[in-house]
Enzyme design. Structure first.
Site, PDB file in Angstrom:
ATOM      1  N   GLU A 275       1.083  -1.404   0.141  1.00 25.85           N
ATOM      2  CA  GLU A 275       0.246   0.218   0.228  1.00 25.85           C
ATOM      3  C   GLU A 275       0.531   1.713  -0.237  1.00 25.85           C
ATOM      4  O   GLU A 275       0.387   2.407  -0.841  1.00 25.85           O
ATOM      5  CB  GLU A 275      -1.146   0.351   1.172  1.00 25.85           C
ATOM      6  CG  GLU A 275      -1.642  -1.369   1.346  1.00 25.85           C
ATOM      7  CD  GLU A 275      -2.383  -1.307   0.088  1.00 25.85           C
ATOM      8  OE1 GLU A 275      -3.267  -0.436  -0.469  1.00 25.85           O
ATOM      9  OE2 GLU A 275      -2.874  -2.294  -0.585  1.00 25.85           O
ATOM     10  N   TRP A 278       2.153   1.404  -3.500  1.00 26.48           N
ATOM     11  CA  TRP A 278       1.137   1.811  -4.357  1.00 26.48           C
ATOM     12  C   TRP A 278       0.604   3.495  -4.979  1.00 26.48           C
ATOM     13  O   TRP A 278       0.667   4.071  -5.509  1.00 26.48           O
ATOM     14  CB  TRP A 278      -0.632   1.221  -3.507  1.00 26.48           C
ATOM     15  CG  TRP A 278      -1.060   0.105  -5.171  1.00 26.48           C
ATOM     16  CD1 TRP A 278      -0.889  -0.489  -4.087  1.00 26.48           C
ATOM     17  CD2 TRP A 278      -0.993  -0.035  -6.064  1.00 26.48           C
ATOM     18  NE1 TRP A 278      -0.771  -2.070  -5.317  1.00 26.48           N
ATOM     19  CE2 TRP A 278      -1.371  -1.042  -5.994  1.00 26.48           C
ATOM     20  CE3 TRP A 278      -1.187   1.172  -6.756  1.00 26.48           C
ATOM     21  CZ2 TRP A 278      -1.819  -1.867  -7.198  1.00 26.48           C
ATOM     22  CZ3 TRP A 278      -1.853   0.807  -8.734  1.00 26.48           C
ATOM     23  CH2 TRP A 278      -1.296  -1.173  -8.303  1.00 26.48           C
ATOM     24  N   TRP A 307     -20.756   8.793 -21.323  1.00 23.36           N
ATOM     25  CA  TRP A 307     -21.128   8.747 -19.630  1.00 23.36           C
ATOM     26  C   TRP A 307     -23.104   9.099 -19.925  1.00 23.36           C
ATOM     27  O   TRP A 307     -23.675  10.359 -20.423  1.00 23.36           O
ATOM     28  CB  TRP A 307     -20.786   9.803 -18.444  1.00 23.36           C
ATOM     29  CG  TRP A 307     -19.618   9.953 -19.176  1.00 23.36           C
ATOM     30  CD1 TRP A 307     -18.454  10.269 -19.472  1.00 23.36           C
ATOM     31  CD2 TRP A 307     -18.424   8.392 -18.577  1.00 23.36           C
ATOM     32  NE1 TRP A 307     -17.286   9.864 -19.078  1.00 23.36           N
ATOM     33  CE2 TRP A 307     -17.773   8.585 -18.882  1.00 23.36           C
ATOM     34  CE3 TRP A 307     -18.703   6.632 -17.395  1.00 23.36           C
ATOM     35  CZ2 TRP A 307     -16.483   7.436 -18.270  1.00 23.36           C
ATOM     36  CZ3 TRP A 307     -17.847   6.392 -17.646  1.00 23.36           C
ATOM     37  CH2 TRP A 307     -16.498   6.472 -17.609  1.00 23.36           C
ATOM     38  N   ASN A 342     -10.295  -0.037   1.936  1.00 18.64           N
ATOM     39  CA  ASN A 342     -10.693   0.198   0.861  1.00 18.64           C
ATOM     40  C   ASN A 342     -11.224  -0.794  -0.304  1.00 18.64           C
ATOM     41  O   ASN A 342     -11.702   0.141  -1.215  1.00 18.64           O
ATOM     42  CB  ASN A 342      -8.890   0.694   0.411  1.00 18.64           C
ATOM     43  CG  ASN A 342      -9.252   0.150  -0.694  1.00 18.64           C
ATOM     44  OD1 ASN A 342      -8.486   1.530  -0.802  1.00 18.64           O
ATOM     45  ND2 ASN A 342      -7.592  -0.608  -1.127  1.00 18.64           N
ATOM     46  N   TRP A 360     -16.121   9.405 -13.610  1.00 19.23           N
ATOM     47  CA  TRP A 360     -15.383   9.218 -12.846  1.00 19.23           C
ATOM     48  C   TRP A 360     -15.392  10.332 -12.043  1.00 19.23           C
ATOM     49  O   TRP A 360     -15.401  10.230 -10.705  1.00 19.23           O
ATOM     50  CB  TRP A 360     -14.695   7.556 -13.057  1.00 19.23           C
ATOM     51  CG  TRP A 360     -14.096   8.356 -14.390  1.00 19.23           C
ATOM     52  CD1 TRP A 360     -13.920   8.462 -15.673  1.00 19.23           C
ATOM     53  CD2 TRP A 360     -12.466   9.423 -13.589  1.00 19.23           C
ATOM     54  NE1 TRP A 360     -12.631   9.095 -16.395  1.00 19.23           N
ATOM     55  CE2 TRP A 360     -11.884   9.868 -15.538  1.00 19.23           C
ATOM     56  CE3 TRP A 360     -12.115  10.197 -12.599  1.00 19.23           C
ATOM     57  CZ2 TRP A 360     -10.653  11.017 -15.277  1.00 19.23           C
ATOM     58  CZ3 TRP A 360     -10.781  10.575 -13.034  1.00 19.23           C
ATOM     59  CH2 TRP A 360      -9.804  10.936 -13.894  1.00 19.23           C
ATOM     60  N   TRP A 383      -9.784   6.570  -8.397  1.00 20.49           N
ATOM     61  CA  TRP A 383     -11.262   6.638  -9.027  1.00 20.49           C
ATOM     62  C   TRP A 383     -10.615   5.983 -10.908  1.00 20.49           C
ATOM     63  O   TRP A 383     -11.433   5.100 -11.630  1.00 20.49           O
ATOM     64  CB  TRP A 383     -11.039   7.960  -9.323  1.00 20.49           C
ATOM     65  CG  TRP A 383     -12.527   8.128  -8.088  1.00 20.49           C
ATOM     66  CD1 TRP A 383     -11.950   8.092  -6.751  1.00 20.49           C
ATOM     67  CD2 TRP A 383     -13.714   7.685  -8.362  1.00 20.49           C
ATOM     68  NE1 TRP A 383     -13.579   8.460  -6.495  1.00 20.49           N
ATOM     69  CE2 TRP A 383     -14.181   7.525  -6.244  1.00 20.49           C
ATOM     70  CE3 TRP A 383     -14.710   6.935  -8.588  1.00 20.49           C
ATOM     71  CZ2 TRP A 383     -15.713   7.867  -6.630  1.00 20.49           C
ATOM     72  CZ3 TRP A 383     -16.005   6.677  -8.365  1.00 20.49           C
ATOM     73  CH2 TRP A 383     -16.320   7.020  -7.280  1.00 20.49           C
TER      74      TRP A 383
END
Length: 472
Positions: A275, A278, A307, A342, A360, A383
């Site tokens: 993590e 990341w 969208w 998460n 998004w 996202w």
């Protein structure tokens, strides 16, 4: 006597603060600290009122901690970054600042601001530091000297570099000689604020360090087994501390390895280390792909997805009234606490984008408006991963089924019942599809029916992505 100014931004701590340590290296220097609030800039980027309150609390704790070191904190509030540059120049002139120290921020607007400062302060020595990362941007590159676009090879290269050289943590400064400048009084922002839960999110540096130590000693080894289940307190909840810089990632790394030394070689604690990696990956990406700061997708063809313009559906998702229990419980947790587990972040993001086919960027902005741990790099990265628009993203045809996700990660419905009390009468086996049970039993629920049929929505989403890809 030289005068050193430390410009605090997203690094609100004494320990392992590279800019602060560098400013204090000369024992003869007069050291001042500065924080500049920019409410209009925050509003433009939808900073959560909870995060503003959290920053204010941390800043006041930092003010007192600096005072104990005889380092006065000067506070100014202006509209935006452009005005902050002018204030910084005035502070430097007023106090005869010879050296300016600050820790780099990698977002586009922040980098533009810092470049303007360096141009303006031509008579002041400006020194910046890669403080918010363990390894500096550029330290982990492909063989052709390009930024990695896929996480796993990046992680492997990152680990190799770390094993070659592990950056140390620097000490908090010692007490300075008496300052010649008065510190500011209690700091308040002219920005909307909302109370945060100090029991969940440490309200000062000492508490944050204690929470880090406890997690690494007691929970990091079980993180892999527990992290996906929101009814269990299996995560560190340190993301807010990292977002505003109450802890450094180096502190997290060193404490983890002190308690779980096998983490560096794939043993216990390695999944939490992932993590941290990341986090580095997303921050490094901002420096090489600044368009990520400008609401642009990493995968260009996905900008052609048509969208849905559905303000009512967006509102229903925001309020946790979609009729899918795991989605709604997650959104209510976010709205109530300013934080979301998460696994649930992935579930609700997939639902917004791939069940409701809503852009998004609407979700990204709403998260920032609520999160106490809001961070552009991590929020945007998450996202775009969920929306299949980003680097190393989930393929567009991989779409979470919100019902099976709930069944897998909250099987008994313990988390759902915590946040959706209106479902307390629903049996455990029916908690993930309460209306199927209610209709069979002739029971009336004070809970909305599903806003969308998942199977039908999945087909429509695949068609929308495939059409955009063909047109690219």
């Amino acid at each position: 006597m030289p005068t050193h100014l430390v410009w605090f931004r997203a690094d609100l701590r004494l320990h392992d603060n590279l800019a602060l340590a560098a400013a204090c290296r000369d024992p003869q220097a007069q050291v001042l600290a500065l924080y500049i609030a920019t409410p209009q800039q925050w509003a433009a980027h939808a900073m959560a009122p909870r995060q503003a309150a959290y920053i204010a609390a941390q800043l006041n704790a930092l003010r007192l901690a600096l005072a104990e070191k005889n380092i006065p904190l000067v506070f100014h509030e202006v509209a935006d970054f452009a005005a902050s540059v002018e204030v910084l120049q005035d502070v430097c002139q007023t106090h005869g600042v010879t050296h300016l120290f600050y820790n780099y921020q990698y977002e586009f607007n922040e980098r533009q601001r810092d470049a303007a400062v360096e141009r303006l302060l031509s008579d002041t020595v400006c020194q910046g530091f890669d403080d918010s990362v363990i390894l500096a941007p550029g330290a982990v590159m492909t063989g052709s000297h390009e930024m990695y676009k896929v996480f796993t090879p990046y992680k492997n290269a990152w680990l190799r570099r770390l094993k070659e050289h592990q950056p140390e943590c620097v000490r908090a400064p010692s007490v300075r000689h008496a300052p010649a400048v008065a510190a500011c009084d209690t700091i308040q922002f002219n920005y909307p604020q909302q109370a945060f839960d100090a029991a969940l999110f440490p309200a000062d540096e000492k508490a944050a360090i204690a929470q880090l130590r406890h997690f690494c000693q007691q929970q990091a080894a079980e993180y892999e087994a527990q992290r996906d289940f929101p009814a269990i307190e299996g995560t560190s909840r340190l993301s807010a501390c990292l977002a505003v810089g109450v802890l450094s990632p180096r502190q997290c790394l060193h404490r983890l390895l002190a308690e779980q030394p096998q983490a560096l070689n794939g043993g216990a604690g390695s999944v939490w280390l992932n993590e941290l990696i990341w986090r580095e990956f997303y921050r490094h990406l901002l420096t090489y792909y600044p368009e990520l700061c400008k609401h642009r997708p990493f995968i260009a063809w996905t900008d052609g997805v048509r969208w849905n313009t559905a303000p009512e559906a967006l509102k229903v998702w925001q309020q946790g009234e979609t009729g899918y229990p795991i989605v709604d419980a997650a959104m209510r947790q976010l709205n109530k606490t300013g934080w979301m587990h998460n696994r649930l972040r992935m579930i609700v993001a997939s639902f917004l984008v791939k069940d409701l086919l809503i852009d998004w960027r609407e979700g990204e902005r709403y998260f920032m408006s609520q999160l106490v741990d809001g961070c552009l790099a991590a929020n945007n990265g998450g996202w775009q991963w969920a929306a299949s628009t980003g680097t190393d993203a989930a393929p567009y045809f991989r779409i979470f089924n919100p019902t099976t996700q709930g069944e897998r990660f909250d099987k008994s419905g313990a988390f759902i019942r915590q946040w959706l009390p209106e479902l307390k009468s629903v049996p455990e086996k029916a908690i993930h599809q309460p209306w199927a049970w209610a209709d069979k039993q002739g029971v009336k629920l004070d809970y909305p029916r599903p806003i969308v049929d998942h199977a039908k929505a999945r087909g429509e989403t695949l068609a929308a992505y495939e059409a955009a890809k063909k047109q690219a």
